[in-house]
Write an enzyme that holds these catalytic residues in place. Structure first.
Site, PDB file in Angstrom:
ATOM      1  CD  GLN A  71      31.963 -27.905 -19.030  1.00  0.00           C
ATOM      2  OE1 GLN A  71      32.464 -26.887 -19.478  1.00  0.00           O
ATOM      3  NE2 GLN A  71      30.706 -28.220 -19.240  1.00  0.00           N
ATOM      4  CE  LYS A 113      39.931 -29.493 -14.497  1.00  0.00           C
ATOM      5  NZ  LYS A 113      38.905 -29.915 -13.556  1.00  0.00           N
TER       6      LYS A 113
HETATM    7  N1  LIG Z   1      31.207 -28.519 -10.341  1.00  0.00           N
HETATM    8  C1  LIG Z   1      32.489 -28.439 -10.067  1.00  0.00           C
HETATM    9  O1  LIG Z   1      32.993 -29.152  -9.187  1.00  0.00           O
HETATM   10  C2  LIG Z   1      33.344 -27.439 -10.804  1.00  0.00           C
HETATM   11  C3  LIG Z   1      34.554 -27.067 -10.211  1.00  0.00           C
HETATM   12  C4  LIG Z   1      35.352 -26.141 -10.842  1.00  0.00           C
HETATM   13  C5  LIG Z   1      34.939 -25.598 -12.057  1.00  0.00           C
HETATM   14  N2  LIG Z   1      33.753 -25.971 -12.618  1.00  0.00           N
HETATM   15  C6  LIG Z   1      33.369 -25.325 -13.877  1.00  0.00           C
HETATM   16  O2  LIG Z   1      32.322 -24.408 -13.604  1.00  0.00           O
HETATM   17  C7  LIG Z   1      31.533 -24.251 -14.782  1.00  0.00           C
HETATM   18  C8  LIG Z   1      30.071 -24.374 -14.403  1.00  0.00           C
HETATM   19  O3  LIG Z   1      29.828 -25.656 -13.884  1.00  0.00           O
HETATM   20  P1  LIG Z   1      28.765 -25.956 -12.735  1.00  0.00           P
HETATM   21  O4  LIG Z   1      29.284 -27.138 -11.998  1.00  0.00           O
HETATM   22  O5  LIG Z   1      28.463 -24.729 -11.939  1.00  0.00           O
HETATM   23  O6  LIG Z   1      27.445 -26.301 -13.590  1.00  0.00           O
HETATM   24  P2  LIG Z   1      26.600 -27.680 -13.597  1.00  0.00           P
HETATM   25  O7  LIG Z   1      27.152 -28.607 -14.604  1.00  0.00           O
HETATM   26  O8  LIG Z   1      26.434 -28.161 -12.185  1.00  0.00           O
HETATM   27  O9  LIG Z   1      25.144 -27.212 -14.043  1.00  0.00           O
HETATM   28  C9  LIG Z   1      24.762 -26.919 -15.353  1.00  0.00           C
HETATM   29  C10 LIG Z   1      24.247 -25.493 -15.349  1.00  0.00           C
HETATM   30  O10 LIG Z   1      23.970 -25.117 -16.705  1.00  0.00           O
HETATM   31  C11 LIG Z   1      22.719 -24.446 -16.724  1.00  0.00           C
HETATM   32  N3  LIG Z   1      22.158 -24.507 -18.062  1.00  0.00           N
HETATM   33  C12 LIG Z   1      21.542 -25.543 -18.694  1.00  0.00           C
HETATM   34  N4  LIG Z   1      21.163 -25.179 -19.926  1.00  0.00           N
HETATM   35  C13 LIG Z   1      21.572 -23.885 -20.095  1.00  0.00           C
HETATM   36  C14 LIG Z   1      21.490 -22.947 -21.165  1.00  0.00           C
HETATM   37  N5  LIG Z   1      20.934 -23.266 -22.309  1.00  0.00           N
HETATM   38  N6  LIG Z   1      22.025 -21.717 -20.975  1.00  0.00           N
HETATM   39  C15 LIG Z   1      22.637 -21.382 -19.827  1.00  0.00           C
HETATM   40  N7  LIG Z   1      22.740 -22.218 -18.769  1.00  0.00           N
HETATM   41  C16 LIG Z   1      22.224 -23.451 -18.915  1.00  0.00           C
HETATM   42  C17 LIG Z   1      21.907 -25.176 -15.668  1.00  0.00           C
HETATM   43  O11 LIG Z   1      20.809 -24.397 -15.261  1.00  0.00           O
HETATM   44  C18 LIG Z   1      22.947 -25.308 -14.564  1.00  0.00           C
HETATM   45  O12 LIG Z   1      23.024 -24.131 -13.806  1.00  0.00           O
HETATM   46  C19 LIG Z   1      32.029 -25.300 -15.792  1.00  0.00           C
HETATM   47  O13 LIG Z   1      32.897 -24.688 -16.709  1.00  0.00           O
HETATM   48  C20 LIG Z   1      32.817 -26.266 -14.921  1.00  0.00           C
HETATM   49  O14 LIG Z   1      33.857 -26.896 -15.646  1.00  0.00           O
HETATM   50  C21 LIG Z   1      32.937 -26.873 -12.004  1.00  0.00           C
END
Ligand SMILES: NC(=O)c1ccc[n+]([C@@H]2O[C@H](COP(=O)([O-])OP(=O)(O)OC[C@H]3O[C@@H](n4cnc5c(N)ncnc54)[C@H](O)[C@@H]3O)[C@@H](O)[C@H]2O)c1
Length: 371
Positions: free
Chosen positions: A311, A216
């Protein structure tokens, strides 16, 4: 999965660690921490592994989280729960846990899994909240499969119409736990995440649930292009319909076990709708189209998301590689076109080009019949 028995503790309790602390990871920790306090079968404390960063004022992010009980960078203004303990040491964070929640951007998971081999409890269970896939020579590898294979654990998934900032302020939403065989384990995860404002149900179709959550994001990029071109609601609805059709078609071609009914769960049509209306993928793609494709997604991500990760663009590339490898490009015009626009081979307007005679354009969205 046996609960952790700490010396004389009766009955033994489950211990949870969250691997990841971005926007969604922080909200997940809030949901889980509120439940571990209430449910007697869980340890109160929830560990959250933090990829350490230095904040502009010179304080480490981990210290700031433990001092304020807020993730000041990725979820400012929201208390996570006093029982959430941030830990920058990955191995230490997972050592005692037998319920592991993985929630990092998908591109970091291969490296994280490599670091965790041999470091987790042998009876641990995992769940992935991560949307995305790895593309290997032999084909696509879903993130839950990567976790299962590398760490030797069973891995469920949780996906749904879940824009993190809305759940953080306790607006009602739903989610789907995808599981393979063991219903009891799925129910344990449902119990751990469910709150009055977060309704979770289980679905025995781990690949279907995970592919919905992953694919999606590609459709959301297309929806953002349509918004950036000011095409209006009918066009966006058309993009969403065609996108859903391609999501279902590709999921079923990759895994014949995928169920039609999964697309009607929160992880399917509901997540597609919310991501195409709100969400960071749509927002950045809108800006990309408004700039006529002249500013790169890397630039827009850095400027608009302040450390959060897009993503959809990387997933579009991964999907394109799978389609090319399998000889399926022509069957998936929307997915193919999104990648070609992201890489500058086509202009953003290509997303809405219609040709009755050229089924390679996305807006035809009909002639190909999937199995
Ligand atoms: N944010 C949303 O609304 C949402 C909702 C559902 C699912 N998701 C999914 O959750 C997953 C995580 O997204 P998020 O929103 O929590 O993250 P984010 O995009 O808000 O943050 C990025 C994260 O990556 C970390 N990071 C940066 N460089 C890194 C490295 N080299 N190694 C490991 N970590 C590193 C950062 O510290 C931070 O915690 C993704 O797959 C996303 O698609 C997000």
């Amino acid at each position: 999965m046996a609960p952790v028995n700490n010396n004389d503790e009766h009955p033994p309790k489950f211990k949870v660690t969250i691997v990841g602390s971005g926007n969604w990871g922080s909200v997940a920790s809030k949901l889980i921490a509120s439940n571990t306090l209430k449910l007697s079968s869980f340890h109160d404390e929830v560990k959250m592994w933090v990829f350490e960063e230095m904040l502009p004022g010179g304080e480490k992010l981990t210290d700031a989280i433990n001092r304020t009980n807020e993730n000041v960078k990725y979820l400012p203004g929201i208390k996570l729960g006093h029982n959430v303990v941030a830990d920058p040491d990955l191995e230490n964070a997972v050592r005692d846990a037998n319920m592991l929640v993985f929630v990092t951007p998908h591109q970091f998971m291969e490296g994280i899994c490599k670091r965790l081999v041999g470091k987790i409890r042998s009876d641990a269970q995992a769940i992935s909240l991560i949307k995305g896939m790895e593309v290997k020579k032999e084909g696509p590898c879903m993130i839950s499969t990567l976790i299962s294979q590398q760490l030797g654990v069973n891995c469920c998934v949780l996906m749904g119409a879940n824009i993190a900032n809305e759940i953080a302020v306790e607006k009602f939403s739903e989610a789907t736990v995808g599981y393979r065989g063991n219903r009891d384990i799925a129910e344990k995860w449902v119990q751990l995440f469910s709150t009055p404002y977060f309704a979770v149900s289980a679905c025995q179709d781990v690949e279907g649930v995970e592919l919905c959550g992953t694919l999606k994001n590609v459709v959301a990029i297309a929806a953002g292009f349509v918004d950036g071109l000011d095409m209006g609601n009918n066009t966006k609805a058309a993009i969403m319909r065609i996108g859903l059709r391609e999501m279902k078609g590709l999921s079923k071609l990759l895994f014949s076990s995928v169920k039609d009914s999964t697309f009607f769960e929160s992880c399917g049509v509901a997540d597609l709708i919310t991501t195409c209306l709100g969400g960071r993928n749509r927002r950045c793609a809108e800006a990309f189209a408004k700039n006529g494709g002249k500013r790169s997604f890397d630039d827009l991500e850095a400027e608009m998301l302040q450390g959060q990760k897009l993503q959809g663009v990387s997933t579009a590339k991964e999907v394109y590689e799978v389609l090319k490898h399998k000889g399926w490009l022509e069957m998936f015009p929307l997915f193919t076109t999104v990648h070609e626009i992201c890489t500058g081979r086509l202009p953003p307007t290509a997303i809405v080009e219609y040709s009755e005679h050229a089924p390679k354009y996305p807006m035809t969205g009909g002639p190909t019949s999937f199995p």
